[in-house]
Design a protein around this motif. Structure first.
Motif, mmCIF file in Angstrom:
data_model
loop_
_atom_site.group_PDB
_atom_site.id
_atom_site.type_symbol
_atom_site.label_atom_id
_atom_site.label_comp_id
_atom_site.label_asym_id
_atom_site.label_seq_id
_atom_site.Cartn_x
_atom_site.Cartn_y
_atom_site.Cartn_z
ATOM 1 N N ALA A 86 0.815 -1.204 0.089
ATOM 2 C CA ALA A 86 -0.081 0.089 0.052
ATOM 3 C C ALA A 86 1.064 1.231 -0.063
ATOM 4 O O ALA A 86 1.751 1.175 0.758
ATOM 5 N N LYS A 87 0.562 2.219 -0.739
ATOM 6 C CA LYS A 87 1.490 3.163 -1.097
ATOM 7 C C LYS A 87 0.738 4.622 -0.892
ATOM 8 O O LYS A 87 1.210 5.784 -1.047
ATOM 9 N N GLU A 88 -0.380 4.795 -0.680
ATOM 10 C CA GLU A 88 -1.413 5.719 -0.078
ATOM 11 C C GLU A 88 -0.663 6.627 0.975
ATOM 12 O O GLU A 88 0.037 6.116 1.754
ATOM 13 N N ARG A 89 -0.758 7.980 1.086
ATOM 14 C CA ARG A 89 -0.446 8.799 2.094
ATOM 15 C C ARG A 89 -0.853 8.065 3.468
ATOM 16 O O ARG A 89 -0.023 8.127 4.479
ATOM 17 N N VAL A 90 -2.104 7.670 3.567
ATOM 18 C CA VAL A 90 -2.700 6.884 4.857
ATOM 19 C C VAL A 90 -3.506 5.726 4.226
ATOM 20 O O VAL A 90 -4.092 5.777 3.074
ATOM 21 N N ASN A 91 -3.093 4.782 4.743
ATOM 22 C CA ASN A 91 -3.720 3.362 4.302
ATOM 23 C C ASN A 91 -4.477 2.729 5.502
ATOM 24 O O ASN A 91 -3.783 2.304 6.610
ATOM 25 N N VAL A 92 -5.921 2.524 5.330
ATOM 26 C CA VAL A 92 -6.596 2.032 6.632
ATOM 27 C C VAL A 92 -6.694 0.394 6.385
ATOM 28 O O VAL A 92 -7.128 0.053 5.510
#
Length: 348
Positions: A84-90
């Motif tokens: 996962a490479k998003e700024r924040v990963n839930v």
């Protein structure tokens, strides 16, 4: 320490003073305000270490999340090894789990599975993850997994963990040794926790405790033990240790310090007829699984046993024998809970 690692550290040793100096300068910049620290509107607890490799950060993070359930905790992890490479990963929002172990990273997914109702997010910048946990997931306490070196986020309690048997490793700073920073970085800590204490190393633990208190008399030192509880299957069915003792296991793991898992199997009284070590954070792709099958074929095992963190990466993988994971429970000394709760209450 392995011979291979000794050789690598030997090559890196000339660079250790420069790396240590860089880390000391960085810490000084944060202390003087030249590098900015930011604060969340809720109490923040960091669980970290001074050395590379495992010291029990994940079990401690889980323990704290359970201890602080009344304070609506959320866990913020870097998500090491996850895709996962998003700024924040839930990974989990408290009502469900949304990322698998490959996407989230094995440790965040493992924590999410073991902490129903507790949000778990990953973020390269802990500040981003912490803000999201507070603003969107309604966290009233944030626990940073592996946060000691991440100084950009202010914390109200900084816990530094040491595994008793390895302590400071070879006492040298990376890349010539196991230490992420020079020893005096420990002055930032609010408490030390010596983990994996057992009957065979209890005297060593007390000696380390005395040494830490002599060097840092203002910082309390706690101890914590790990105890085997049961075995669990991939579908989370629990098997008592008494029943498990009737099986012949082939054990394996992908940990930084696999010897600790071997000792855990011994303390649980499980019969192992073979054991295989894989690299830390191993993903168990086809080559590793084929090698494992060949190793199993040469022994009399009728079941496999691994760690819970390894098990989450084996979901859906075809194995020749039934798979179990040894569930362990962290048990800090009696005064630890009151110390943590007192710190949180004073900052809430």
């Amino acid at each position: 320490m392995s011979e291979h690692l000794n050789i690598l550290y030997g090559f890196g040793r000339p660079l250790s003073p420069f790396y240590g100096l860089a880390m000391s300068i960085r810490a000084a910049f944060y202390k003087k305000g030249l590098l900015r620290k930011q604060r969340l509107p809720v109490p923040v607890i960091s669980v970290g270490n001074l050395t590379l490799g495992g010291t029990g950060k994940t079990p401690m993070t889980i323990y704290l999340a359970k201890l602080l359930r009344a304070h609506a905790p959320a866990i913020v992890s870097r998500g090491y090894g996850g895709r996962a490479k998003e700024r924040v990963n839930v990974v989990a929002d408290g009502s469900g789990i949304y990322l698998d172990a490959v996407t989230a990273g094995d440790e965040p997914f493992y924590m999410a599975e073991n902490l129903p109702g507790v949000p778990v997010v990953t973020s390269r910048r802990r500040l981003d993850g912490g803000r999201y946990a507070v603003d969107s997931l309604h966290a009233r306490t944030v626990i940073l997994d592996d946060g000691f070196q991440h100084q950009a986020l202010e914390r109200d309690l900084d816990l530094v963990l040491f595994k008793v048997d390895s302590f400071l490793g070879n006492n040298r700073v990376f890349p010539g040794g196991d230490m992420r920073e020079p020893l005096m970085a420990l002055r930032r800590a609010d408490a030390f926790v010596l983990t994996c204490v057992n009957d065979t190393n209890r005297e060593r633990a007390q000696a380390i405790k005395r040494a830490l208190l002599k060097k840092f008399p203002q910082i309390p030192v706690f101890t914590a033990e790990y105890h085997p509880i049961c075995l669990v299957t991939p579908n989370k069915k629990e098997i008592g240790l008494a029943e498990a003792k009737r099986k012949a296991f082939f054990g394996f793991c992908g940990l930084a310090q696999p010897a600790s898992f071997v000792r855990s199997l011994e303390s649980a009284g499980l019969q192992t007829v073979g054991f295989q070590v894989f690299r830390d954070h191993c993903r168990y792709f086809k080559p590793e699984l084929e090698f494992l099958k060949k190793r199993i074929a040469g022994c009399s095992a009728n079941a496999l046993v691994t760690t819970e963190k390894d098990m989450v990466k084996l979901a859906g993988k075809e194995l020749p024998l039934p798979l179990y994971a040894l569930r362990m429970e962290m048990r800090p000394e009696a005064d630890f809970d009151a110390f943590v709760l007192g710190k949180i209450s004073s900052t809430s």
